[in-house]
Design a protein around this motif. Structure first.
Motif, PDB file in Angstrom:
ATOM      1  N   PRO A 198       0.789  -1.235   0.000  1.00 40.01           N
ATOM      2  CA  PRO A 198       0.000   0.000   0.000  1.00 40.01           C
ATOM      3  C   PRO A 198       0.819   1.282   0.000  1.00 40.01           C
ATOM      4  O   PRO A 198       0.302   2.338  -0.358  1.00 40.01           O
ATOM      5  CB  PRO A 198      -0.842  -0.120   1.282  1.00 40.01           C
ATOM      6  N   ASP A 199       2.102   1.208   0.403  1.00 41.99           N
ATOM      7  CA  ASP A 199       2.920   2.414   0.426  1.00 41.99           C
ATOM      8  C   ASP A 199       3.782   2.592  -0.817  1.00 41.99           C
ATOM      9  O   ASP A 199       4.452   3.620  -0.971  1.00 41.99           O
ATOM     10  CB  ASP A 199       3.837   2.402   1.661  1.00 41.99           C
ATOM     11  N   ALA A 200       3.784   1.608  -1.681  1.00 43.56           N
ATOM     12  CA  ALA A 200       4.613   1.694  -2.886  1.00 43.56           C
ATOM     13  C   ALA A 200       4.040   2.728  -3.860  1.00 43.56           C
ATOM     14  O   ALA A 200       2.828   2.915  -3.948  1.00 43.56           O
ATOM     15  CB  ALA A 200       4.711   0.331  -3.560  1.00 43.56           C
ATOM     16  N   GLU A 201       4.951   3.385  -4.574  1.00 46.08           N
ATOM     17  CA  GLU A 201       4.559   4.357  -5.591  1.00 46.08           C
ATOM     18  C   GLU A 201       4.814   3.735  -6.956  1.00 46.08           C
ATOM     19  O   GLU A 201       5.932   3.321  -7.254  1.00 46.08           O
ATOM     20  CB  GLU A 201       5.365   5.647  -5.435  1.00 46.08           C
ATOM     21  N   LEU A 202       3.779   3.675  -7.800  1.00 43.33           N
ATOM     22  CA  LEU A 202       3.860   2.945  -9.062  1.00 43.33           C
ATOM     23  C   LEU A 202       3.995   3.866 -10.257  1.00 43.33           C
ATOM     24  O   LEU A 202       3.370   4.934 -10.315  1.00 43.33           O
ATOM     25  CB  LEU A 202       2.608   2.078  -9.248  1.00 43.33           C
ATOM     26  N   LEU A 203       4.818   3.429 -11.197  1.00 42.89           N
ATOM     27  CA  LEU A 203       4.906   4.049 -12.514  1.00 42.89           C
ATOM     28  C   LEU A 203       4.641   2.973 -13.558  1.00 42.89           C
ATOM     29  O   LEU A 203       5.312   1.944 -13.576  1.00 42.89           O
ATOM     30  CB  LEU A 203       6.291   4.661 -12.750  1.00 42.89           C
ATOM     31  N   PHE A 204       3.631   3.196 -14.399  1.00 44.00           N
ATOM     32  CA  PHE A 204       3.307   2.292 -15.495  1.00 44.00           C
ATOM     33  C   PHE A 204       3.754   2.964 -16.793  1.00 44.00           C
ATOM     34  O   PHE A 204       3.347   4.095 -17.080  1.00 44.00           O
ATOM     35  CB  PHE A 204       1.800   2.033 -15.558  1.00 44.00           C
ATOM     36  N   THR A 205       4.549   2.265 -17.584  1.00 45.31           N
ATOM     37  CA  THR A 205       5.004   2.866 -18.832  1.00 45.31           C
ATOM     38  C   THR A 205       5.028   1.829 -19.948  1.00 45.31           C
ATOM     39  O   THR A 205       5.349   0.663 -19.732  1.00 45.31           O
ATOM     40  CB  THR A 205       6.394   3.512 -18.675  1.00 45.31           C
ATOM     41  N   ASP A 206       4.638   2.277 -21.136  1.00 42.99           N
ATOM     42  CA  ASP A 206       4.610   1.414 -22.319  1.00 42.99           C
ATOM     43  C   ASP A 206       4.653   2.324 -23.532  1.00 42.99           C
ATOM     44  O   ASP A 206       4.284   3.500 -23.446  1.00 42.99           O
ATOM     45  CB  ASP A 206       3.330   0.564 -22.332  1.00 42.99           C
ATOM     46  N   GLU A 207       5.102   1.801 -24.657  1.00 43.13           N
ATOM     47  CA  GLU A 207       5.118   2.611 -25.876  1.00 43.13           C
ATOM     48  C   GLU A 207       3.790   2.529 -26.621  1.00 43.13           C
ATOM     49  O   GLU A 207       3.594   3.225 -27.607  1.00 43.13           O
ATOM     50  CB  GLU A 207       6.289   2.212 -26.772  1.00 43.13           C
ATOM     51  N   SER A 208       2.848   1.728 -26.125  1.00 37.14           N
ATOM     52  CA  SER A 208       1.535   1.573 -26.731  1.00 37.14           C
ATOM     53  C   SER A 208       0.505   2.431 -25.995  1.00 37.14           C
ATOM     54  O   SER A 208       0.333   2.316 -24.777  1.00 37.14           O
ATOM     55  CB  SER A 208       1.107   0.097 -26.685  1.00 37.14           C
ATOM     56  N   TYR A 209      -0.193   3.272 -26.730  1.00 35.83           N
ATOM     57  CA  TYR A 209      -1.249   4.088 -26.139  1.00 35.83           C
ATOM     58  C   TYR A 209      -2.397   3.208 -25.643  1.00 35.83           C
ATOM     59  O   TYR A 209      -3.013   3.508 -24.604  1.00 35.83           O
ATOM     60  CB  TYR A 209      -1.759   5.099 -27.174  1.00 35.83           C
ATOM     61  N   GLN A 210      -2.668   2.126 -26.356  1.00 31.75           N
ATOM     62  CA  GLN A 210      -3.716   1.205 -25.949  1.00 31.75           C
ATOM     63  C   GLN A 210      -3.361   0.544 -24.615  1.00 31.75           C
ATOM     64  O   GLN A 210      -4.211   0.361 -23.742  1.00 31.75           O
ATOM     65  CB  GLN A 210      -3.915   0.130 -27.018  1.00 31.75           C
ATOM     66  N   ALA A 211      -2.095   0.170 -24.468  1.00 34.87           N
ATOM     67  CA  ALA A 211      -1.652  -0.502 -23.247  1.00 34.87           C
ATOM     68  C   ALA A 211      -1.775   0.407 -22.032  1.00 34.87           C
ATOM     69  O   ALA A 211      -2.319   0.010 -20.994  1.00 34.87           O
ATOM     70  CB  ALA A 211      -0.213  -0.989 -23.405  1.00 34.87           C
ATOM     71  N   VAL A 212      -1.276   1.625 -22.146  1.00 34.46           N
ATOM     72  CA  VAL A 212      -1.302   2.527 -20.989  1.00 34.46           C
ATOM     73  C   VAL A 212      -2.739   2.890 -20.618  1.00 34.46           C
ATOM     74  O   VAL A 212      -3.079   2.996 -19.430  1.00 34.46           O
ATOM     75  CB  VAL A 212      -0.453   3.781 -21.263  1.00 34.46           C
TER      76      VAL A 212
END
Length: 388
Positions: free
Chosen positions: A266-280
């Motif tokens: 619960p304290d982790a800070e997440l970054l989601f990254t992908d080169e696909s607009y559909q994926a993000v």
């Protein structure tokens, strides 16, 4: 640098990022076939011309030089950040005027009217289906519709989508192992509803607190209708006790790996990254549904961690692709690993899942100086590399 020769000029084209060692060109015989057909038939390109799936900008770069969109506009629609970036670079390199091409993503509303629709058949049949559904309302009786692809990319199911959604369809003879798809628009048709995005429930034995949760996938996202076995294996062996760590789901796809971390930490800070607009878009929708609207997380479409500040993250989780369209290559994985090392703080870790035969342990040792086996089965391995 390779040069594409067309009836409208010769253009120096590259993929992005530019790598002089990369043997792959920014176009192929399918692009050449389509451009040659348009020139030979004298297709009227003055109205609104839309190129869908133009991988590295070869089509719109040539068409901009041909004056396409003079009384309308020339539009490219792409799901790829790297492809859009390459397109912008190739247009600038060719001397195209700023704004000569409107660059849209698959998440943007398409033009309301299309006079010439050019479709580069994608690897994903689902992405093709979604895009044809989205563009169908803009097609009129006079719209010229031409698709293109290599013979191995065009199947009966491909032609059925054009036929069902847009109108009667036929194919050309093959030239240099490429074909054209010709469709006569039938705007009076009412195709079935667009099935994308697609929602499905994760299986009851899904690991890491995901069992039974419903996730959504935009068209074209890897394993759009199920939890792929590589991701499932990684979910069974995720690191724990992360505290307030900055964690990156690199090449996030629908974001299930990062979501599992968020639910467990619960304290982790997440970054989601992908080169696909559909994926993000998929990853953000799933995160907000299951982790809450107020949970802090970043969602970025881009070139992986290429723009991340050095020493800014604690943990990177990665299931790298090993295909670039139809070509098998580890180039993307190598770049992901190198960018992850630069972005990690000293002592930070990269965890990678991949097919055993790919030999990622060798690449990781070359980049990080170390590689440790976390878990393995007959098909997959999970490897851990630490930034020293």
């Amino acid at each position: 640098m390779n040069r594409l020769t067309t009836s409208w000029g010769t253009f120096p084209l590259t993929r992005h990022p530019v790598d002089p060692r990369d043997p792959l060109r920014a176009w192929d015989a399918a692009d050449e076939y389509l451009l040659g057909h348009l020139a030979e038939t004298g297709t009227d390109l003055s109205g609104t011309v839309v190129a869908v799936g133009d991988r590295w900008g070869a089509l719109v770069t040539a068409l901009a030089a041909a004056g396409a969109g003079a009384s309308g506009e020339l539009v490219q629609i792409s799901d790829s950040y790297l492809g859009r970036t390459a397109t912008a670079e190739n247009l600038a390199r060719s001397g195209a005027a700023p704004g000569a091409v409107r660059l849209l993503t698959t998440q943007d509303p398409p033009p309301e009217r299309v006079d010439v629709l050019l479709v580069r058949v994608p690897k994903s049949l689902a992405l093709l289906e979604d895009q044809l559904h989205r563009l169908a309302p803009a097609v009129h009786e006079g719209t010229v519709i031409v698709g293109t692809g290599m013979v191995k990319e065009i199947h009966t199911s491909t032609l059925n989508l054009f036929e069902t959604i847009l109108g009667p369809t036929r194919t050309s003879l093959a030239v240099k192992k490429a074909r054209l798809i010709h469709t006569t628009p039938a705007p009076e048709r009412t195709p079935d509803a667009n099935p994308w995005p697609y929602a499905y429930a994760l299986p009851g034995d899904a690991p890491a607190g995901l069992a039974g949760r419903t996730v959504v996938n935009e068209a074209g996202v890897f394993c759009a209708d199920r939890l792929d076995i590589g991701t499932r294996f990684l979910l069974q062996h995720l690191p724990t006790g992360l505290g307030a760590a900055r964690v990156v789901d690199l090449g996030c796809g629908n974001g299930v790996v990062g979501l599992a971390v968020a639910l467990a930490e619960p304290d982790a800070e997440l970054l989601f990254t992908d080169e696909s607009y559909q994926a993000v878009a998929s990853a953000e929708a799933n995160f907000r549904t299951h982790a809450g609207q107020d949970r802090k997380a970043d969602f970025r479409v881009g070139d992986g961690l290429a723009d991340a500040a050095p020493g800014s993250v604690d943990l990177v989780l990665n299931n790298p692709p090993f295909h670039s369209h139809q070509a098998t290559t580890d180039r993307t994985a190598r770049r992901m690993f190198a960018d992850a090392r630069r972005a990690l703080r000293p002592g930070g870790e990269l965890w990678v899942v991949g097919n055993r035969h790919l030999g990622y342990h060798v690449t990781l040792r070359r980049i990080f100086g170390n590689s440790e086996l976390v878990a393995g089965d007959p098909k997959f391995v999970i490897l851990r590399a630490v930034k020293r």
